[in-house]
Design an enzyme around this catalytic site. Structure first.
Site, mmCIF file in Angstrom:
data_model
loop_
_atom_site.group_PDB
_atom_site.id
_atom_site.type_symbol
_atom_site.label_atom_id
_atom_site.label_comp_id
_atom_site.label_asym_id
_atom_site.label_seq_id
_atom_site.Cartn_x
_atom_site.Cartn_y
_atom_site.Cartn_z
ATOM 1 N N THR A 57 0.867 -1.168 0.000
ATOM 2 C CA THR A 57 0.000 0.000 0.000
ATOM 3 C C THR A 57 0.907 1.222 0.000
ATOM 4 O O THR A 57 1.882 1.292 0.762
ATOM 5 C CB THR A 57 -1.029 -0.013 1.153
ATOM 6 O OG1 THR A 57 -1.840 1.159 1.043
ATOM 7 C CG2 THR A 57 -0.378 -0.070 2.526
ATOM 8 N N GLU A 58 0.615 2.160 -0.898
ATOM 9 C CA GLU A 58 1.594 3.206 -1.204
ATOM 10 C C GLU A 58 1.806 4.181 -0.063
ATOM 11 O O GLU A 58 2.762 4.960 -0.082
ATOM 12 C CB GLU A 58 1.222 3.940 -2.493
ATOM 13 C CG GLU A 58 -0.119 4.620 -2.500
ATOM 14 C CD GLU A 58 -1.199 3.763 -3.148
ATOM 15 O OE1 GLU A 58 -1.188 2.526 -2.951
ATOM 16 O OE2 GLU A 58 -2.065 4.347 -3.834
ATOM 17 N N ASN A 59 0.940 4.118 0.942
ATOM 18 C CA ASN A 59 1.191 4.979 2.100
ATOM 19 C C ASN A 59 2.224 4.374 3.056
ATOM 20 O O ASN A 59 2.456 4.938 4.123
ATOM 21 C CB ASN A 59 -0.115 5.320 2.832
ATOM 22 C CG ASN A 59 -0.946 4.112 3.174
ATOM 23 O OD1 ASN A 59 -1.111 3.205 2.354
ATOM 24 N ND2 ASN A 59 -1.461 4.061 4.384
ATOM 25 N N SER B 171 8.383 4.618 -0.573
ATOM 26 C CA SER B 171 7.272 3.836 -1.108
ATOM 27 C C SER B 171 7.034 4.141 -2.579
ATOM 28 O O SER B 171 6.826 3.233 -3.387
ATOM 29 C CB SER B 171 6.000 4.133 -0.313
ATOM 30 O OG SER B 171 4.954 3.317 -0.763
#
Lengths: 252, 216, 252, 216
Positions: free
Chosen positions: B48-50, B90
């Site tokens: 998840t890009e966070n 990320s």
């Protein structure tokens, strides 16, 4: 002796003047330094440029800051959310400026500011509206767009734990923009749940070295943690669940 | 008339194409359904890009952790083998081409693989892009999951996108409720047609020149 | 199931072909993946381009690889050291090519490769011999030089501990180039002291996420560690000190 | 004739100018001596560019840790409050201007603040730069520690460097065995002359036009 601990959030933000650019950490609510934002609201600085991934959720934190009308411009990747009504209203009525930046370019531009990079070529956004007017270049057969750093006068971030030198560790996905924002601001202010004695953080696991941190405000444990361990019992906004949750279904 | 498969079936169809050991980002919305269909005996690592690799399913309501969310700002969990990192790391992971697969929604996909999924360009709309443009260019395989037609019957597969682009020539494959299409230098190739769909019926629905994987 | 553990170093480097570019971690001896380098020597690949901060120390590790004559070019920041005789001789006799890169630009160029940056403007080296022939640009009144990524087919790095997914933690300054090299290579091979069960590394303290690691070789504990804790008793090269050190002074 | 102070005295003189709480990088060679003179009651955080803040002194021989070295590849130790990071982060820290002070050696410093300290340009020499160019541009204050004259009596303070440059207009101040010089827009300014050195005697030694901090 280095002791970056400030007595409270008000003191930590007291010298933020009108017209300042402020990086504010957090992705949605996770990692958002709400107590520092509240202190900035109480402090009253105006004409601010705010850099955050979003443009506020609900009526608290960043949204409350926007609601004061003291933010001239927001630089973010994702302003429109189900609970971004404060921003939505300001934007629709022309009372706030928006610079929309793809999320990865936002993070990398902030990182570039902290790392002394003058500009960089990113493949993100090439051929889109968000690259219009920007320089581009083909490198090894691939097109890139030139992106410039986002530096700031101040950063307000949230972390889990600090020592008095300002070494920081974060918690889970609340880490998000904290490390890059801490490095990109002239003055970095962090709110933490707790401060541990010098030497109390594992040097291998420090995420933000203290060199990037100027002021520490201790805001105490959050409702879903006890002695640093997760105990749950809250909703996504951190509000404690009803201690005796009503049974669902027909009984009520 | 043509047969359409349901969204959950489509999610399962996509999940079946993801090899064991893949690093995968599932975009906000319908693509998150794919997670429900990943075989339990495989190890597919969700990004998840966070700032998390090794994302697990949504927790029970009493175990919601406000510090542990996905890109859609929903509560998630961490699996053994997880790792946290900051946003620049990320997105470097994405931009650097380290993800094997990402699955995204779409407003439109063009026959050269352009993707439009962040803005309809409607006047007065508040623009928001998030990580869409990074995801579009940020995986070895970019899969799109979408209905073939809008609710009003307009094809989402097009010769050239009319909506603002998210990324140029970035889509690898499009999974729709009617068929699965690969993007080839020649345009859309029907990889698999569901039910009674055929290359010809799909051409008729979309107005596009389509080729067949068997013939290609 | 993901299991990146290879049975030995020989198997891990077996597909490295002639003409390959290989990033090799380490700063001097710290973090240098000596067992992997030895396996590369035994494997016999030729015409290699090696990227490392240095150009070998003494007669082991990277220096031993250079001594085979199979390295065409070295990209590094600091070849000349008191114990770099192997490189010195090759260089002086014209048998090896050198690309000299300031250390920070070397690290950032490797980082750029892993992070998908097409090129970046660095203030380091501006106005010097090492910027000659490179594009430059004034940004906000400061001059920068354009630097391109250094990507590679393989990276050989050393770390302390891995899990089978390839998540890594390092030890002290042996971390150095490991994290950026791991991300910059198509195939990253790591040697570690030990592998722990999945879940045995703290997700907050993982330095290199497994996505960047392809192959793991377990080389066992080093002489100055016992159960992961420092016990000392070695010199800087890791050679155990004499177990009963002679008294200094006149007595001998 | 002029009075020269010893290298250890000079190191102490530099140490005295470094404020409590500073983040400092001490270059390889003579600058490392400065560490011995930092007052024990102050907290001055030493950075070593191979990835450590909070570097402590050399350990006892039996406590040497091959994984814990400084930029000169010597054994060091870590202090409480230390933090490790990788090379790109470490040099970003420098390049981004986060260090307060770095202290470097020099072959030559020019009156506009150019530094030459990495190569004499001698034919046949093997070039090696390491972190010199990053350090030269990587601190708020760049201090040079050097003898005023080479062993053969040639001034190291010059109108323009003849050796290959390390950095352009980067030096803040030069600490020599004869005097301390600031770099001002007008050139070298004598900040402090040791012993019986005077602005005039220093001008005679170096052949430079010097000004005095008192007059400036």
């Amino acid at each position: 002796m280095i002791d970056k601990i400030f007595r409270d959030a008000a003191a930590a933000v007291a010298d933020i003047v009108d017209g300042t650019t402020v990086l504010i950490g957090g992705f949605g609510r996770a990692g958002q330094p709400v107590e520092l934002i509240d202190a900035l609201i109480a402090h009253g600085a105006r004409d601010l440029t705010i850099v955050n991934n979003n443009a506020g959720n609900g009526d608290t934190g960043l949204a409350a800051l926007l609601a004061t009308g003291r933010v001239r411009k927001v630089v973010c990747s994702f302003p429109r959310q189900h609970d971004s009504w404060v921003f939505d209203e300001l934007y629709r009525s022309g009372r706030i400026e928006l610079e929309l930046v793809p999320q990865g370019n936002l993070a990398e531009r902030i990182r570039a500011a902290g790392a002394g990079i003058g500009a960089f070529y990113s493949p993100t956004g090439v051929g889109t509206l968000l690259a219009e007017g920007k320089e581009s270049r083909i490198i090894d057969g691939r097109e890139y767009v030139l992106e410039y750093p986002i530096a700031a006068d101040y950063a307000l971030i949230g972390a889990l734990r600090a020592d008095r030198w300002g070494n920081l560790v974060y918690r889970k996905t609340a880490r998000n923009f904290g490390p890059v924002m801490a490095a990109a601001a002239a003055t970095t202010i962090v709110q933490v749940d707790e401060v541990v004695p010098l030497g109390g953080l594992d040097p291998e696991a420090v995420v933000t070295p203290g060199i990037f941190v100027d002021r520490i405000v201790v805001t105490g444990p959050r409702p879903w943690l006890r002695d640093g361990a997760f105990v749950g019992g809250v909703d996504l906004e951190g509000t404690p669940l009803d201690p005796a949750p009503a049974a669902t279904g027909v009984a009520s | 008339m043509s047969t359409r498969i349901r969204r959950e079936e489509l999610a399962a169809r996509i999940a079946a194409d993801i090899p064991d050991g893949s690093y995968v980002n599932l975009g906000i919305g319908a693509p998150t359904l794919v997670a429900n269909h990943l075989p339990a005996d495989l190890e597919i690592v969700l990004h998840t890009e966070n700032g998390l690799l090794g994302m697990g399913p949504a927790p029970h309501a009493t175990e919601v952790d406000p510090d542990l969310i996905n890109a859609g700002k929903q509560a998630v969990s961490e699996l053994p083998g997880a790792a946290y990192f900051h946003h620049a790391d990320s997105f470097g992971m994405m931009r650097g081409g380290h993800l094997d697969v990402c699955v995204l929604g779409a407003f439109q996909v063009s026959e050269r693989g352009d993707l439009a999924n962040w803005s309809t360009g409607a006047p007065g709309a508040i623009p928001a892009v998030g990580g869409a443009m990074d995801l579009a260019i940020g995986a070895k395989s970019v899969y799109v999951m979408t209905d073939l037609l809008t609710r009003s019957g307009t094809p989402k597969l097009v010769r050239a996108c009319t909506y603002p682009l998210t990324g140029v020539r970035c889509v690898t494959r499009v999974y729709t409720d009617h068929a699965v299409f690969d993007i080839a230098p020649t345009g859309f190739v029907v990889r698999e047609a569901f039910g009674d769909n055929t290359v010809d019926s799909l051409s008729a629905l979309t107005g596009l020149t389509l080729s067949s994987a068997e013939r290609g």
